[in-house]
Design a protein around this motif. Structure first.
Motif, PDB file in Angstrom:
ATOM      1  N   ASP A 257     -16.274 -40.590  10.360  1.00 42.27           N
ATOM      2  CA  ASP A 257     -15.974 -39.210  10.744  1.00 42.27           C
ATOM      3  C   ASP A 257     -16.459 -38.118   9.798  1.00 42.27           C
ATOM      4  N   PHE A 258     -16.962 -38.455   8.610  1.00 40.31           N
ATOM      5  CA  PHE A 258     -17.296 -37.422   7.636  1.00 40.31           C
ATOM      6  C   PHE A 258     -18.325 -36.422   8.164  1.00 40.31           C
ATOM      7  N   VAL A 259     -19.409 -36.888   8.740  1.00 36.95           N
ATOM      8  CA  VAL A 259     -20.470 -35.977   9.204  1.00 36.95           C
ATOM      9  C   VAL A 259     -19.937 -35.042  10.287  1.00 36.95           C
ATOM     10  N   LYS A 260     -19.205 -35.572  11.248  1.00 36.32           N
ATOM     11  CA  LYS A 260     -18.652 -34.746  12.325  1.00 36.32           C
ATOM     12  C   LYS A 260     -17.642 -33.746  11.774  1.00 36.32           C
ATOM     13  N   PHE A 261     -16.758 -34.211  10.885  1.00 40.88           N
ATOM     14  CA  PHE A 261     -15.797 -33.303  10.258  1.00 40.88           C
ATOM     15  C   PHE A 261     -16.531 -32.188   9.525  1.00 40.88           C
ATOM     16  N   ASN A 262     -17.507 -32.562   8.722  1.00 39.18           N
ATOM     17  CA  ASN A 262     -18.202 -31.597   7.876  1.00 39.18           C
ATOM     18  C   ASN A 262     -18.932 -30.536   8.694  1.00 39.18           C
ATOM     19  N   GLN A 263     -19.448 -30.889   9.856  1.00 34.33           N
ATOM     20  CA  GLN A 263     -20.094 -29.897  10.723  1.00 34.33           C
ATOM     21  C   GLN A 263     -19.098 -28.833  11.168  1.00 34.33           C
ATOM     22  N   VAL A 264     -17.894 -29.251  11.550  1.00 33.05           N
ATOM     23  CA  VAL A 264     -16.862 -28.290  11.955  1.00 33.05           C
ATOM     24  C   VAL A 264     -16.436 -27.453  10.745  1.00 33.05           C
ATOM     25  N   TRP A 265     -16.186 -28.108   9.631  1.00 37.11           N
ATOM     26  CA  TRP A 265     -15.768 -27.421   8.406  1.00 37.11           C
ATOM     27  C   TRP A 265     -16.792 -26.357   7.998  1.00 37.11           C
ATOM     28  N   CYS A 266     -18.056 -26.730   7.959  1.00 40.64           N
ATOM     29  CA  CYS A 266     -19.111 -25.797   7.528  1.00 40.64           C
ATOM     30  C   CYS A 266     -19.264 -24.623   8.498  1.00 40.64           C
ATOM     31  N   GLY A 267     -18.970 -24.836   9.759  1.00 37.64           N
ATOM     32  CA  GLY A 267     -18.996 -23.744  10.727  1.00 37.64           C
ATOM     33  C   GLY A 267     -17.808 -22.812  10.603  1.00 37.64           C
ATOM     34  N   TRP A 268     -16.722 -23.296  10.031  1.00 34.37           N
ATOM     35  CA  TRP A 268     -15.494 -22.510   9.905  1.00 34.37           C
ATOM     36  C   TRP A 268     -15.411 -21.760   8.581  1.00 34.37           C
ATOM     37  N   ILE A 269     -15.853 -22.391   7.526  1.00 31.06           N
ATOM     38  CA  ILE A 269     -15.644 -21.858   6.178  1.00 31.06           C
ATOM     39  C   ILE A 269     -16.379 -20.527   5.991  1.00 31.06           C
ATOM     40  N   ASP A 270     -15.800 -19.653   5.184  1.00 31.65           N
ATOM     41  CA  ASP A 270     -16.443 -18.381   4.849  1.00 31.65           C
ATOM     42  C   ASP A 270     -17.655 -18.676   3.957  1.00 31.65           C
ATOM     43  N   LYS A 271     -18.821 -18.324   4.424  1.00 28.93           N
ATOM     44  CA  LYS A 271     -20.070 -18.653   3.710  1.00 28.93           C
ATOM     45  C   LYS A 271     -20.154 -17.994   2.339  1.00 28.93           C
ATOM     46  N   ASN A 272     -19.449 -16.868   2.157  1.00 27.54           N
ATOM     47  CA  ASN A 272     -19.481 -16.157   0.880  1.00 27.54           C
ATOM     48  C   ASN A 272     -18.386 -16.589  -0.083  1.00 27.54           C
ATOM     49  N   ASN A 273     -17.500 -17.475   0.357  1.00 26.86           N
ATOM     50  CA  ASN A 273     -16.423 -17.941  -0.512  1.00 26.86           C
ATOM     51  C   ASN A 273     -16.065 -19.369  -0.153  1.00 26.86           C
ATOM     52  N   LYS A 274     -16.822 -20.281  -0.688  1.00 26.21           N
ATOM     53  CA  LYS A 274     -16.552 -21.696  -0.436  1.00 26.21           C
ATOM     54  C   LYS A 274     -15.600 -22.206  -1.511  1.00 26.21           C
ATOM     55  N   PRO A 275     -14.444 -22.739  -1.099  1.00 30.30           N
ATOM     56  CA  PRO A 275     -13.484 -23.236  -2.095  1.00 30.30           C
ATOM     57  C   PRO A 275     -13.955 -24.561  -2.690  1.00 30.30           C
ATOM     58  N   VAL A 276     -13.352 -24.945  -3.810  1.00 23.37           N
ATOM     59  CA  VAL A 276     -13.565 -26.310  -4.281  1.00 23.37           C
ATOM     60  C   VAL A 276     -12.929 -27.230  -3.255  1.00 23.37           C
ATOM     61  N   ARG A 277     -13.484 -28.438  -3.138  1.00 25.48           N
ATOM     62  CA  ARG A 277     -12.992 -29.339  -2.094  1.00 25.48           C
ATOM     63  C   ARG A 277     -13.044 -30.781  -2.564  1.00 25.48           C
ATOM     64  N   ALA A 278     -12.006 -31.517  -2.231  1.00 22.63           N
ATOM     65  CA  ALA A 278     -11.986 -32.961  -2.410  1.00 22.63           C
ATOM     66  C   ALA A 278     -11.779 -33.580  -1.036  1.00 22.63           C
ATOM     67  N   THR A 279     -12.565 -34.599  -0.732  1.00 20.46           N
ATOM     68  CA  THR A 279     -12.441 -35.297   0.549  1.00 20.46           C
ATOM     69  C   THR A 279     -12.329 -36.784   0.257  1.00 20.46           C
ATOM     70  N   THR A 280     -11.341 -37.406   0.870  1.00 24.97           N
ATOM     71  CA  THR A 280     -11.119 -38.825   0.638  1.00 24.97           C
ATOM     72  C   THR A 280     -10.659 -39.508   1.918  1.00 24.97           C
ATOM     73  N   GLU A 281     -10.673 -40.815   1.905  1.00 26.37           N
ATOM     74  CA  GLU A 281     -10.175 -41.598   3.034  1.00 26.37           C
ATOM     75  C   GLU A 281      -8.736 -42.010   2.746  1.00 26.37           C
ATOM     76  N   ALA A 282      -7.891 -41.940   3.767  1.00 29.47           N
ATOM     77  CA  ALA A 282      -6.483 -42.305   3.592  1.00 29.47           C
ATOM     78  C   ALA A 282      -5.860 -42.718   4.908  1.00 29.47           C
ATOM     79  N   SER A 283      -4.858 -43.567   4.831  1.00 30.87           N
ATOM     80  CA  SER A 283      -4.018 -43.838   5.989  1.00 30.87           C
ATOM     81  C   SER A 283      -3.144 -42.613   6.181  1.00 30.87           C
TER      82      SER A 283
END
Length: 104
Positions: free
Chosen positions: A62-88
């Motif tokens: 799911d990472f690529v699909k998630f990231n496409q939505v995230w990148c379309g939503w995030i403010d391009k002028n203010n990208k926060p720090v981000r950690a992404t991990t797999e979890a139950s």
């Protein structure tokens, strides 16, 4: 549990999930709509995000699909720090959980 807490002009959201959409794209869109809502209620918005933590049930699938939505939503002028991990996650049908902090 609180959905949002404000301390010293920093807004802390709890982890937001969605169990209604059947895929990670739909769940991510629904979760980000919740994030927008809670940030607005707290007097801020995604342009003031500081941090984000993302949990994916299946990061390989799911990472690529998630990231496409995230990148379309995030403010391009203010990208926060981000950690992404797999979890139950808390329920079998939940595919993504997102937690953010933002300046007020």
């Amino acid at each position: 549990m609180s959905q949002a807490v404000i301390h010293n002009d920093i807004v802390y959201l709890s982890g937001q999930v969605d169990g209604t959409a059947e895929d990670v794209v739909g769940q991510t869109k629904n979760v980000l709509a919740k994030v927008d809502k809670y940030l607005e209620e707290a007097g801020t918005d995604k342009s003031k995000l500081l941090t984000s933590t993302i949990w994916l049930k299946d990061i390989e699938r799911d990472f690529v699909k998630f990231n496409q939505v995230w990148c379309g939503w995030i403010d391009k002028n203010n990208k926060p720090v981000r950690a992404t991990t797999e979890a139950s996650l808390a329920a079998p049908n939940m595919l993504v959980e997102i937690q953010v902090t933002a300046a007020k």
